[in-house]
Design an enzyme around this catalytic site. Structure first.
Site, PDB file in Angstrom:
ATOM      1  CG  LEU A   1      -2.088  -0.953   1.127  1.00  6.56           C
ATOM      2  CD1 LEU A   1      -2.785  -1.094   2.447  1.00  6.56           C
ATOM      3  CD2 LEU A   1      -3.062  -0.456   0.074  1.00  6.56           C
ATOM      4  NE  ARG A   2       6.760   1.861   2.313  1.00  7.84           N
ATOM      5  CZ  ARG A   2       7.626   0.917   2.620  1.00  7.84           C
ATOM      6  NH1 ARG A   2       8.479   0.500   1.729  1.00  7.84           N
ATOM      7  NH2 ARG A   2       7.639   0.377   3.808  1.00  7.84           N
ATOM      8  N   GLY A   3       2.481   2.520  -2.277  1.00  9.18           N
ATOM      9  CA  GLY A   3       2.242   3.270  -3.504  1.00  9.18           C
ATOM     10  C   GLY A   3       1.116   4.278  -3.333  1.00  9.18           C
TER      11      GLY A   3
ATOM     12  CB  THR B   1       4.156   7.406  -1.935  1.00  7.18           C
ATOM     13  OG1 THR B   1       4.569   6.413  -1.027  1.00  7.18           O
ATOM     14  CG2 THR B   1       5.274   8.380  -2.162  1.00  7.18           C
TER      15      THR B   1
END
Lengths: 555, 334
Positions: free
Chosen positions: B272-274, B277
């Site tokens: 889920l970092r995408g 960010t």
């Protein structure tokens, strides 16, 4: 129209430029083996402090001077080489590890005036690391100079000082900036540092020659010194490939002819500059440029291939122990261990000196991590080209994807016609590998023995660099060219088997993939000799191939 | 070189400059990776950024640039009270730096001379609240990469060695640059960079000549050149400060959250970092543009740089993932 510089005049001019404006041109890349001739040239260089590729951080940046500290009993710091803005001279620059190059590059970018790199590269694949080659302005190659062509070199200090005084006032003709930039572009030099360095060199040269405004000759000569060696003549590979993926910078001949002739009033048409550069190119430039390219791909391809013969492992925490028998003392760790006890021990011994006991001794430990390199020897002969070269390429691509996942290095050898050819030295760059593979043409005889021979040599080299090689041979097995290049089927057979035996003796793991239309008994025989898994390439089932490879490599 | 090249005077390379500005607005975006050819102004931009950034307030003499005197770590000594303005730290991490230099180690000088066990902070401490710049990041040795990953993740540097047990904050924006031809970057580290941009050597002669002109003017008369560009630089600095202030009051409509999620699903990016960010970068972009609400257009502006390095990589795809992101972006968010 002026003549290009003669080789010796080029040396003299380059040294003058370096003496006048070292901080502007940033330095000199001098490619020559150690010789009297080189000594003659280096003697005329500005005074510089020497460093060698194995230099450590403490000497570069300064640190605790251990020997002096132990002797004096109080802390003595040494001053690093990079602390003073004096010119540096890097010997054996072709062996400079990536870390050192990066630090010197940073130093050049921020505070350092200039660096002189003595490149003694013998093989074409040795050369200055790209990070430095890009930043150093001048390039000289002494290999085509004989002692008799040269004479004593010396500069009057007064002359240099006068030229330096003139430097600030020198102007370039209005067009010069644009011309030099355009020429660099036409030569396919991507870096924007190159034209910048050429401009600095032109200024310094004009100052040296006492010109207020740099003359055309001066600009030409500056371009010769700074730009000529950066040109991208053999676009990707030395061997012309049938299809070239990257937008090829126009080879110089074309650039001269195709570009619309500049109007005459233009004081300095670019093609004149190009002309000058072309004239300055030595005959064996191809080899040299290939060297630069190879250095770019081989040197920087990760930690494994970069350092020859000295594959340092990752340092582990030091261990208490006694040095000797191959164990080296870790002085800093030893001192650290002893340090906290010093006040106590001093009180006990009564002497105001460093007390180190045996229990403090620490030894260095490294964890050796060996990189794997997968060497593909691909049969590109006529027989296999018509049969299944395309499929073999597909198979190699599948293997490449796996190699990528495992962070392996790959190298590519193709054999066809009379001999084998190293298409790609060990690298981690898959895009390059794929590009080279796609451009691999087929046709000619099957010099299986030569291909094996090259794979064997490459594997040995890789091993010397501390990597673990594996050879994957893709062939249809109808070897018909002997090692000496004769078309003699029997001799070819014998030669290949002999090399196969040598591979086996060296304990090199291998894999034989049969790409013939029907499985070849001869290849099965060879696989037996190699003690390698044998795999007839199944039709349109490349997945199975990669499965087998995985099993074969224990992956 | 005392005065770095002014940031606004860098010709072209808009994506790189934009990415750096975004991290200056919101350091939480988490770093910029600049990959591309040599001599395209990567290092120049980072050093210019250092001069461009607004100053920070920090405790004088504090090795980790603490905001308040009570935050100064105990090992750094007592009595540090005075607050000073200092430039945002931009610390170079050279290749082959030893673990000691990066994380800090026993202060050997004090140990030897006074027999005290004291901590000598490393680069990570100095980079706190600032930037950590790694040139040729793809050639960095693996064990240093591991260290960085750990610290970048937790924002805290923990040192357990030589009888020391120290922890200190280490929140920094990681800026890495490199040349992909020389080696790949480990996916784990790739993921830690918030934004990634690809720089290319300019392909047209005019741009290249312009670069040369400006550089030449800068070298010949640095003072005059700086003066010429000072106004632009300070306008940019003001815009960054204004955007920072506006960041808190920014509205994020639900539709934008949906857009983020659907875009990431369509791209198949791991984790889920995408999304996170992407949202942060879009907010920073909106603040920079002076809008009160985050919109789809902001999302589109930052999508390529936030997502292109997070796709599951096809190692043989030459076109690069930037093109893939652009294609799917056009399909998903018309």
């Amino acid at each position: 129209m002026s003549q290009p510089l003669s080789p010796w005049a080029r040396v003299q001019t380059a040294l003058a430029v370096l003496a006048v404006d070292p901080a502007g041109v940033k330095g000199l890349w001098l490619r020559a083996r150690a010789s009297d001739l080189r000594a003659r040239v280096t003697a005329a260089l500005p005074p510089a402090r020497r460093l060698h590729p194995g230099i450590d951080d403490a000497s570069l940046f300064g640190g605790v001077d251990l020997a002096a500290t132990l002797a004096a009993g109080h802390l003595i710091r040494s001053k690093g080489l990079l602390a003073d803005p004096t010119p540096l001279l890097l010997t054996m620059a072709e062996r400079s590890p990536a870390g050192l190059s990066a630090r010197l590059a940073l130093w050049l970018d921020t505070q350092g005036p200039c660096l002189i790199a003595l490149d003694e590269g013998a093989d074409p694949d040795e050369g200055l690391p790209a990070a430095l080659a890009d930043r150093l302005g001048l390039f000289l190659d002494l290999s085509d100079l004989a002692w008799s062509d040269t004479e004593g070199l010396s500069f009057e200090a007064g002359e240099i000082a006068a030229a330096r005084a003139r430097l600030a006032a020198v102007r370039l003709p209005d067009k010069a900036l644009e011309s030099l930039t355009k020429v660099a572009f036409a030569m396919g030099i991507p870096s924007l540092r190159a034209p910048r360095l050429a401009i600095c060199a032109a200024r310094a040269l004009a100052a040296w020659r006492g010109e207020d405004i740099a003359s055309d000759d001066t600009l030409r000569h500056a371009a010769e010194l700074v730009l000529a060696h950066r040109g991208d003549l053999p676009a990707e590979a030395p061997e012309a490939e049938p299809e070239q993926a990257p937008p090829p910078p126009p080879p110089e001949g074309e650039a001269g002819e195709d570009s619309p002739p500049e109007p005459q009033e233009d004081r300095l048409p670019e093609d004149v500059l190009l002309e000058a550069i072309r004239a300055a190119l030595p005959a064996d430039l191809l080899a040299q440029l290939a060297a630069g390219k190879a250095a770019r791909s081989a040197k920087g391809s990760g930690t494994g291939a970069a350092r020859k013969g000295n594959h340092r492992g990752r340092p582990l925490p030091p261990l208490a122990g006694t040095p000797g028998a191959g164990k080296r003392i870790d002085l800093v760790a030893t001192l650290r261990a002893a340090a906290p006890w010093q006040p106590l021990r001093r009180r006990e011994a009564g002497a105001a000196r460093l007390e180190i006991r045996k229990s403090d001794l620490r030894i260095k430990r490294y964890q050796q991590s060996s990189d794997r390199v997968l060497i593909f020897a691909v049969d590109a002969s006529g027989s296999s080209a018509f049969a299944r070269l395309a499929e073999a390429k597909g198979a190699v691509e599948l293997l490449l994807a796996q190699a990528y996942a495992r962070r392996d290095h790959v190298a590519l050898i193709a054999f066809r016609g009379q001999s084998a050819e190293l298409i790609l030295p060990p690298t981690r760059s898959l895009v390059q590998t794929k590009r080279r593979l796609a451009g691999l043409p087929g046709g000619g005889g099957t010099p299986l023995a030569a291909g094996l021979r090259m794979a064997f040599d490459l594997a040995q080299q890789a091993r010397a660099r501390g990597m673990t090689p594996t050879v994957a041979l893709l062939t249809d097995g109808r070897g018909n060219i002997a090692l000496d290049g004769r078309a003699d089927r029997a001799q070819a057979e014998a030669d290949s088997l002999q090399i196969a035996r040598a591979l086996r003796l060296q304990g090199l793991p291998a894999l034989v993939i049969d790409i013939a239309n029907r499985p070849q008994p001869a290849l099965r025989q060879m696989a037996l000799v190699l003690d390698a898994p044998y795999l007839p390439l199944p039709r349109a089932d490349a997945q199975r191939l990669s499965g087998v490879l995985q099993a074969a490599l224990g992956g | 070189m005392s005065q770095p090249f002014p940031f606004s005077a860098i010709v072209g390379q808009e994506a790189m400059k934009q990415a750096m500005v975004l991290t200056a607005i919101d350091p939480g975006i988490g770093g910029v990776l600049v990959f591309g050819d040599r001599g395209t102004g990567k290092s120049t931009a980072v050093r210019a950024l250092a001069a461009l950034l607004p100053e920070i307030t920090a405790v004088e003499g504090c090795p980790v640039n603490s905001v308040r005197p009570e935050d100064v770590p105990a090992w750094a000594g007592t009595g540090l009270r005075k607050l000073v303005q200092r430039p945002t730290p931009v610390i170079d991490l050279p290749l082959g730096a030893t673990e000691d230099r990066v994380v800090g180690a026993l202060d050997i000088e004090r140990a030897l001379t006074r027999g005290e066990k004291a901590f000598e902070p490393g680069l990570l401490a100095r980079a706190n609240r600032g930037y950590l710049y790694i040139d040729e990041v793809n050639l960095l040795e693996d064990h240093i990469v591991d260290l960085l990953l750990d610290v970048a993740q937790s924002g805290e540097n923990v040192v357990e060695r030589e009888g020391l047990s120290i922890r200190h904050p280490a929140r920094f924006v990681l800026v890495g640059s490199g040349n992909p031809e020389e080696g790949e970057l480990r996916p784990q580290l790739l993921d830690r960079f918030g934004l990634s941009v690809e720089v290319r050597s300019p392909r047209d002669v005019e741009t290249r000549v312009e670069v040369m002109r400006r550089r030449d003017a800068y070298e010949n008369d640095t003072a005059a050149f700086m003066k010429k560009w000072r106004a632009k630089d300070s306008a940019l600095r003001k815009a960054i400060l204004a955007a920072r202030a506006a960041l808190g009051g920014l509205k994020t409509p639900n539709t934008v959250l949906h857009d983020c999620a659907s875009l990431c699903i369509a791209l198949g990016s791991d984790g889920l970092r995408g999304e996170l960010t992407l949202l942060r970068a879009a907010r920073a972009q909106a603040a920079y543009e002076g809008d009160a609400t985050v919109s789809r257009s902001h999302l589109k502006t930052v999508a390529t740089s936030t997502l292109s390095h997070r796709l599951r990589r096809d190692p043989l795809d030459e076109a690069g993932s930037g093109a893939r992101v652009a294609r799917i972006l056009a399909e998903t968010l018309p």
